[in-house]
Design a protein around this motif. Structure first.
Motif, short mmCIF file in Angstrom:
data_model
loop_
_atom_site.label_atom_id
_atom_site.label_comp_id
_atom_site.label_asym_id
_atom_site.label_seq_id
_atom_site.Cartn_x
_atom_site.Cartn_y
_atom_site.Cartn_z
N MET A 1 -33.59 -56.28 -3.02
CA MET A 1 -32.84 -55.25 -3.74
C MET A 1 -33.20 -53.86 -3.21
O MET A 1 -32.34 -53.00 -3.12
CB MET A 1 -33.14 -55.35 -5.24
CG MET A 1 -32.50 -56.54 -5.93
SD MET A 1 -30.70 -56.45 -5.96
CE MET A 1 -30.44 -55.12 -7.09
N GLY A 2 -34.48 -53.69 -2.88
CA GLY A 2 -34.89 -52.40 -2.34
C GLY A 2 -34.20 -52.07 -1.04
O GLY A 2 -33.78 -50.93 -0.81
N MET A 3 -34.09 -53.08 -0.17
CA MET A 3 -33.40 -52.88 1.11
C MET A 3 -31.92 -52.56 0.89
O MET A 3 -31.36 -51.69 1.56
CB MET A 3 -33.53 -54.13 1.99
CG MET A 3 -34.87 -54.26 2.66
SD MET A 3 -35.04 -53.04 3.97
CE MET A 3 -34.11 -53.81 5.26
N LEU A 41 -22.94 -57.77 -5.50
CA LEU A 41 -22.20 -58.47 -6.55
C LEU A 41 -21.75 -59.85 -6.07
O LEU A 41 -21.97 -60.85 -6.76
CB LEU A 41 -20.99 -57.64 -6.98
CG LEU A 41 -20.02 -58.29 -7.95
CD1 LEU A 41 -20.69 -58.54 -9.30
CD2 LEU A 41 -18.78 -57.44 -8.11
N PHE A 42 -21.15 -59.93 -4.90
CA PHE A 42 -20.58 -61.18 -4.43
C PHE A 42 -21.63 -62.17 -3.92
O PHE A 42 -21.45 -63.38 -4.06
CB PHE A 42 -19.56 -60.93 -3.32
CG PHE A 42 -18.42 -60.03 -3.75
CD1 PHE A 42 -17.91 -60.07 -5.04
CD2 PHE A 42 -17.86 -59.14 -2.86
CE1 PHE A 42 -16.88 -59.25 -5.44
CE2 PHE A 42 -16.81 -58.31 -3.24
CZ PHE A 42 -16.32 -58.36 -4.53
N LYS A 47 -25.61 -59.48 -12.30
CA LYS A 47 -26.73 -58.66 -12.79
C LYS A 47 -27.24 -57.72 -11.70
O LYS A 47 -27.50 -56.55 -11.95
CB LYS A 47 -27.87 -59.54 -13.28
CG LYS A 47 -27.58 -60.23 -14.59
CD LYS A 47 -28.76 -61.08 -15.03
CE LYS A 47 -28.42 -61.86 -16.28
NZ LYS A 47 -29.50 -62.74 -16.69
N ARG A 48 -27.38 -58.25 -10.51
CA ARG A 48 -27.87 -57.41 -9.42
C ARG A 48 -26.82 -56.40 -8.97
O ARG A 48 -27.16 -55.29 -8.54
CB ARG A 48 -28.35 -58.27 -8.27
CG ARG A 48 -29.62 -59.02 -8.68
CD ARG A 48 -30.25 -59.73 -7.54
NE ARG A 48 -31.51 -60.32 -8.00
CZ ARG A 48 -32.12 -61.27 -7.38
NH1 ARG A 48 -31.62 -61.77 -6.26
NH2 ARG A 48 -33.26 -61.74 -7.83
N GLY A 49 -25.55 -56.77 -9.07
CA GLY A 49 -24.48 -55.80 -8.78
C GLY A 49 -24.55 -54.62 -9.74
O GLY A 49 -24.42 -53.47 -9.33
N PHE A 50 -24.76 -54.92 -11.03
CA PHE A 50 -24.93 -53.85 -12.02
C PHE A 50 -26.17 -53.02 -11.71
O PHE A 50 -26.16 -51.79 -11.83
CB PHE A 50 -25.06 -54.42 -13.44
CG PHE A 50 -23.75 -54.71 -14.10
CD1 PHE A 50 -22.84 -53.72 -14.36
CD2 PHE A 50 -23.43 -56.01 -14.47
CE1 PHE A 50 -21.63 -53.98 -14.97
CE2 PHE A 50 -22.22 -56.30 -15.08
CZ PHE A 50 -21.32 -55.29 -15.33
N ALA A 51 -27.24 -53.68 -11.29
CA ALA A 51 -28.48 -52.96 -10.99
C ALA A 51 -28.28 -51.96 -9.86
O ALA A 51 -28.75 -50.81 -9.95
CB ALA A 51 -29.59 -53.95 -10.64
#
Length: 158
Positions: A1-3, A41-42, A47-51
Motif C-alpha cells: 500500500m505504501g508503494m 480497487l480492482f 477497502k484498500r481502494g477506499f484507503a
C-alpha cells in the motif's frame, strides 16, 4: 500500500508540473493519480481502494488547503463507490475503460456536490464541462491503466 500511495503521489506531482493549457476549463486535471486508485480497487479490493482515496485526500490537506482536501475526499470516495458497485456487474467487470469513465464522472460529481456544500451555490452551468472532461479523462486513465497493469503487476504490488 505504501508503494501504491507513493506512486499516486509521484503521478500527482508529475501532473502538477505540466503547464496549464489556456483553452482548458478552470480546475481541469488529468487525474493521473486515479490510475493508482483504480488499480488498487480492482486488484486489491474495495477497502484498500477506499484507503488510497482517503490517503490521497490527506496528502492534499497537507500540501494544499482544507477545501481542496474536502473536494478530493468527496470526489475520491464517490468515485470508488461507483466503480466498486459497477465492477460487480458481470458485463462491466474487467472493462477498465468504462469503469474509469464511470469513476471519473463520479469523481467530478462528488467534487461538484462538495462545492455546493461548501459554497451553498448550485453550479449546474459547469456540469456539461465536468461531464465532457470526465469522459475524456476517464478514457485516458482507463487506457493508461490497461497499458500499465502488466508493469505494475511485475513490481509485485498486486
Amino acid at each position: 500500500m505504501g508503494m501504491l500511495f507513493a506512486m499516486a503521489m509521484a503521478l500527482s506531482f508529475a501532473e502538477s508540473l505540466l503547464p496549464v493549457l489556456p483553452m482548458l476549463p478552470p480546475g481541469f486535471k488529468l487525474g493521473l493519480s486515479n490510475i493508482v486508485t483504480m488499480y488498487t480497487l480492482f486488484m486489491l479490493g474495495t477497502k484498500r481502494g477506499f484507503a488510497i482515496a482517503v490517503m490521497k485526500s490527506l496528502f492534499v490537506l497537507l500540501t494544499r488547503a482544507p477545501v481542496a482536501a474536502f473536494m478530493s475526499l468527496c470526489g475520491g470516495l464517490l468515485s470508488v463507490v461507483c466503480m466498486a458497485l459497477c465492477a460487480r456487474v458481470r458485463w462491466l467487470r474487467g472493462d477498465y475503460m468504462l469503469l474509469s469513465v464511470i469513476g471519473a464522472l463520479a469523481h467530478n460529481l462528488g467534487q461538484l456536490l462538495a462545492s455546493v456544500a461548501y459554497t451553498s451555490t448550485v453550479m449546474l452551468y459547469y456540469l456539461p464541462v465536468l461531464v465532457v472532461s470526465g469522459i475524456v479523462m476517464g478514457i485516458v486513465t482507463g487506457t493508461v491503466l490497461r497499458v500499465a497493469m502488466p508493469y505494475i503487476n511485475r513490481l509485485g504490488l498486486g
